[in-house]
Motif scaffolding. Structure first.
Motif, mmCIF file in Angstrom:
data_model
loop_
_atom_site.group_PDB
_atom_site.id
_atom_site.type_symbol
_atom_site.label_atom_id
_atom_site.label_comp_id
_atom_site.label_asym_id
_atom_site.label_seq_id
_atom_site.Cartn_x
_atom_site.Cartn_y
_atom_site.Cartn_z
ATOM 1 N N LEU A 271 -5.862 -10.505 7.519
ATOM 2 C CA LEU A 271 -6.310 -10.737 6.147
ATOM 3 C C LEU A 271 -7.551 -11.623 6.130
ATOM 4 O O LEU A 271 -8.507 -11.368 5.398
ATOM 5 N N ILE A 272 -7.548 -12.659 6.961
ATOM 6 C CA ILE A 272 -8.683 -13.582 7.010
ATOM 7 C C ILE A 272 -9.966 -12.856 7.400
ATOM 8 O O ILE A 272 -11.038 -13.087 6.832
ATOM 9 N N TYR A 273 -9.839 -11.945 8.378
ATOM 10 C CA TYR A 273 -11.027 -11.262 8.899
ATOM 11 C C TYR A 273 -11.251 -9.893 8.264
ATOM 12 O O TYR A 273 -12.125 -9.139 8.701
ATOM 13 N N ARG A 274 -10.449 -9.571 7.236
ATOM 14 C CA ARG A 274 -10.597 -8.302 6.504
ATOM 15 C C ARG A 274 -10.503 -7.111 7.470
ATOM 16 O O ARG A 274 -11.307 -6.168 7.419
ATOM 17 N N GLN A 275 -9.501 -7.151 8.335
ATOM 18 C CA GLN A 275 -9.297 -6.069 9.284
ATOM 19 C C GLN A 275 -7.971 -5.370 9.006
ATOM 20 O O GLN A 275 -7.036 -5.963 8.470
ATOM 21 N N ASP A 276 -7.885 -4.101 9.386
ATOM 22 C CA ASP A 276 -6.651 -3.350 9.221
ATOM 23 C C ASP A 276 -5.731 -3.568 10.416
ATOM 24 O O ASP A 276 -6.181 -3.829 11.541
ATOM 25 N N ALA A 277 -4.437 -3.429 10.160
ATOM 26 C CA ALA A 277 -3.485 -3.384 11.267
ATOM 27 C C ALA A 277 -3.712 -2.096 12.054
ATOM 28 O O ALA A 277 -4.457 -1.202 11.620
ATOM 29 N N LYS A 278 -3.075 -1.998 13.213
ATOM 30 C CA LYS A 278 -3.246 -0.832 14.079
ATOM 31 C C LYS A 278 -1.933 -0.057 14.162
ATOM 32 O O LYS A 278 -0.860 -0.648 14.190
ATOM 33 N N MET A 279 -2.067 1.266 14.211
ATOM 34 C CA MET A 279 -0.900 2.115 14.355
ATOM 35 C C MET A 279 -1.271 3.298 15.240
ATOM 36 O O MET A 279 -2.377 3.835 15.138
ATOM 37 N N ALA A 280 -0.373 3.706 16.123
ATOM 38 C CA ALA A 280 -0.620 4.861 16.979
ATOM 39 C C ALA A 280 0.716 5.556 17.254
ATOM 40 O O ALA A 280 1.719 4.884 17.516
ATOM 41 N N PRO A 281 0.735 6.900 17.157
ATOM 42 C CA PRO A 281 -0.398 7.760 16.776
ATOM 43 C C PRO A 281 -0.709 7.644 15.285
ATOM 44 O O PRO A 281 0.113 7.147 14.513
ATOM 45 N N CYS A 282 -1.888 8.118 14.919
ATOM 46 C CA CYS A 282 -2.325 8.023 13.518
ATOM 47 C C CYS A 282 -3.239 9.218 13.234
ATOM 48 O O CYS A 282 -4.409 9.065 12.901
ATOM 49 N N ASP A 283 -2.685 10.414 13.388
ATOM 50 C CA ASP A 283 -3.537 11.597 13.331
ATOM 51 C C ASP A 283 -2.925 12.763 12.553
ATOM 52 O O ASP A 283 -3.314 13.909 12.736
ATOM 53 N N GLY A 284 -1.951 12.482 11.688
ATOM 54 C CA GLY A 284 -1.355 13.549 10.894
ATOM 55 C C GLY A 284 -2.166 13.890 9.655
ATOM 56 O O GLY A 284 -3.234 13.325 9.406
ATOM 57 N N GLU A 285 -1.639 14.812 8.832
ATOM 58 C CA GLU A 285 -2.354 15.276 7.645
ATOM 59 C C GLU A 285 -2.034 14.457 6.394
ATOM 60 O O GLU A 285 -2.713 14.594 5.381
ATOM 61 N N HIS A 286 -1.004 13.627 6.459
ATOM 62 C CA HIS A 286 -0.554 12.897 5.275
ATOM 63 C C HIS A 286 -1.012 11.437 5.374
ATOM 64 O O HIS A 286 -0.538 10.686 6.222
ATOM 65 N N ARG A 287 -1.927 11.067 4.480
ATOM 66 C CA ARG A 287 -2.553 9.744 4.551
ATOM 67 C C ARG A 287 -1.931 8.815 3.503
ATOM 68 O O ARG A 287 -1.800 9.182 2.330
ATOM 69 N N TYR A 288 -1.576 7.611 3.962
ATOM 70 C CA TYR A 288 -0.979 6.620 3.078
ATOM 71 C C TYR A 288 -1.665 5.266 3.260
ATOM 72 O O TYR A 288 -2.059 4.901 4.379
ATOM 73 N N MET A 289 -1.804 4.557 2.164
ATOM 74 C CA MET A 289 -2.133 3.149 2.217
ATOM 75 C C MET A 289 -0.809 2.402 2.335
ATOM 76 O O MET A 289 0.047 2.509 1.450
ATOM 77 N N VAL A 290 -0.647 1.674 3.434
ATOM 78 C CA VAL A 290 0.596 0.949 3.662
ATOM 79 C C VAL A 290 0.403 -0.479 3.163
ATOM 80 O O VAL A 290 -0.532 -1.179 3.573
ATOM 81 N N CYS A 291 1.288 -0.908 2.264
ATOM 82 C CA CYS A 291 1.127 -2.178 1.551
ATOM 83 C C CYS A 291 2.290 -3.115 1.833
ATOM 84 O O CYS A 291 3.427 -2.677 2.074
ATOM 85 N N GLY A 292 2.008 -4.405 1.767
ATOM 86 C CA GLY A 292 3.040 -5.403 1.919
ATOM 87 C C GLY A 292 3.807 -5.615 0.624
ATOM 88 O O GLY A 292 3.400 -5.156 -0.445
ATOM 89 N N LYS A 293 4.897 -6.373 0.724
ATOM 90 C CA LYS A 293 5.772 -6.563 -0.433
ATOM 91 C C LYS A 293 5.504 -7.847 -1.204
ATOM 92 O O LYS A 293 6.212 -8.149 -2.165
ATOM 93 N N SER A 294 4.491 -8.622 -0.803
ATOM 94 C CA SER A 294 4.190 -9.838 -1.553
ATOM 95 C C SER A 294 3.451 -9.477 -2.841
ATOM 96 O O SER A 294 3.015 -8.344 -3.032
ATOM 97 N N CYS A 295 3.268 -10.471 -3.710
ATOM 98 C CA CYS A 295 2.603 -10.224 -4.994
ATOM 99 C C CYS A 295 1.082 -10.246 -4.879
ATOM 100 O O CYS A 295 0.388 -10.009 -5.870
ATOM 101 N N LEU A 296 0.548 -10.541 -3.708
ATOM 102 C CA LEU A 296 -0.902 -10.528 -3.523
ATOM 103 C C LEU A 296 -1.414 -9.098 -3.629
ATOM 104 O O LEU A 296 -0.983 -8.216 -2.873
#
Length: 365
Positions: A271-296
């Motif tokens: 969050l501090i460095y405005r970077q995304d987390a990493k996930m692998a594999p990550c090459d399917g056809e269904h794209r999602y924004m994965v969000c945390g459960k905090s109120c931010l």
């Protein structure tokens, strides 16, 4: 299956990095100290201490952790020591590295007889982020004036240069080391040890280890110094994951998935460095924004591709989740902290720490 969220440290993956560190130590003669500011999960220190020479710290508590839980040398560094910390610091360290000449002189009497060093700022770095750049304008991190350093050289026996940051480019490392030699070479001959800090990504895929080891050995022999490295991320890169579960899905212009974790609470460095987390594999056809459960509102792990639509109860795994995560986790929103689990060398998984409401309660007053 373990209940999410939890950090999973895999000792087999950790071992890959440790074996590279052993190779560097053997070929270069350099010693390697774990930088506790990046990773301090002492449940795996039993393995790490077999391949490393000790720990280096950024505070009194980190120093004491290294002394109590990790075999080998214990180096004490802090941007600024307080008067009421000095006695414990001296009691628990093998070497003291002062950030400034002012601190060195202030505590000269209290540290008499101890091995002392000084942080030197060569005014060059590899950082792409101003927040992490030790050579930023008006930096408080280390002394830069060679003439002032020379005036106190008899009070110290070593230097610490920490100017690399996620540097995977050997040519850049070599270039900056050349700059250090040009500016401080006449002083390097007057000390017996030099720490080159951390931030050198020498365990990364394809890093030219032979060149790296040869350069370290040449530097050591030219100046007659014991070289120290202070790897943090390099030790634990790609060794761990953050395991989470999908709690809800929705559509608001994009497919969204809410998980039982929080980037602000559990992967704060991203969050501090405005970077995304990493996930692998990550090459399917269904794209999602994965969000945390905090109120931010910006509590977002990133956008990832999956081979099918996500459903409530699906397990997701964020990879490369060891560095600057467990040491920075916090209780924002009272979101439950991830447990810490270790996959042992025999493949068995052990939960080494769980956090409860009482931990949350005791962190406040």
């Amino acid at each position: 299956m373990l209940k999410t969220p939890y950090y999973l440290i895999d000792k087999q993956k950790l071992l890959r990095n440790l074996e590279i560190i052993r190779t560097v130590r053997e070929q270069s003669g350099a010693k390697a100290l774990l930088a506790l500011k990046c990773f301090a999960t002492w449940s795996v220190f039993d393995l790490m201490q077999e391949y490393m020479d000790g720990t280096t710290s950024s505070s009194l508590f980190e120093l004491k952790l290294g002394r109590q839980k990790f075999a080998g040398e214990t180096h004490a560094y802090s941007v600024a020591w307080a008067d009421d910390e000095i006695d414990e610091m001296v009691e628990n360290c093998d070497k003291i590295i002062f950030n400034t000449i002012g601190q060195l002189q202030r505590y000269a009497a209290a540290t008499e007889g101890k091995i002392r060093g000084l942080r030197v700022n060569p005014q060059v770095s590899s950082s792409e982020f101003i927040i992490a750049d030790p050579a930023r304008p008006f930096s408080r991190l280390g002394e830069w004036d060679a003439s002032k350093i020379e005036a106190v050289i008899e009070q110290i026996s070593g230097f610490m240069f920490h100017n690399n940051c996620e540097n995977s480019d050997f040519a850049l490392f070599d270039q900056m080391l050349n700059t250090i030699e040009e500016r401080f070479g006449h002083l390097l001959h007057k000390v017996s040890w030099v720490s080159l800090g951390g931030g050198i990504h020498f365990t990364g895929e394809g890093y030219p280890l032979d060149k790296f080891c040869a350069r370290l050995k040449q530097f050591s022999e030219q100046y007659g110094v014991q070289v120290y490295l202070e790897p943090g991320e390099a030790v634990i890169t790609m060794s761990s994951s953050l395991e989470v579960t999908v709690l809800d899905t929705l559509f608001n212009g994009k497919n969204l998935a809410v998980v039982d974790s929080s980037i602000e609470a559990h992967m704060l460095d991203l969050l501090i460095y405005r970077q995304d987390a990493k996930m692998a594999p990550c090459d399917g056809e269904h794209r999602y924004m994965v969000c945390g459960k905090s109120c931010l509102a910006g509590d977002i792990f990133g956008e990832f591709n999956f081979d099918r639509p996500l459903a409530i109860g699906d397990r997701l795994s964020f990879i490369d989740a060891a560095g600057y995560t467990m040491v920075k986790k916090n209780w924002f929103n009272g979101v439950k902290m991830p447990a810490i689990a270790v996959r042992q060398l025999d493949g068995s998984v052990e939960v080494v720490r769980e956090f409860t409401f009482n931990d949350y309660l005791s962190s406040l007053s």
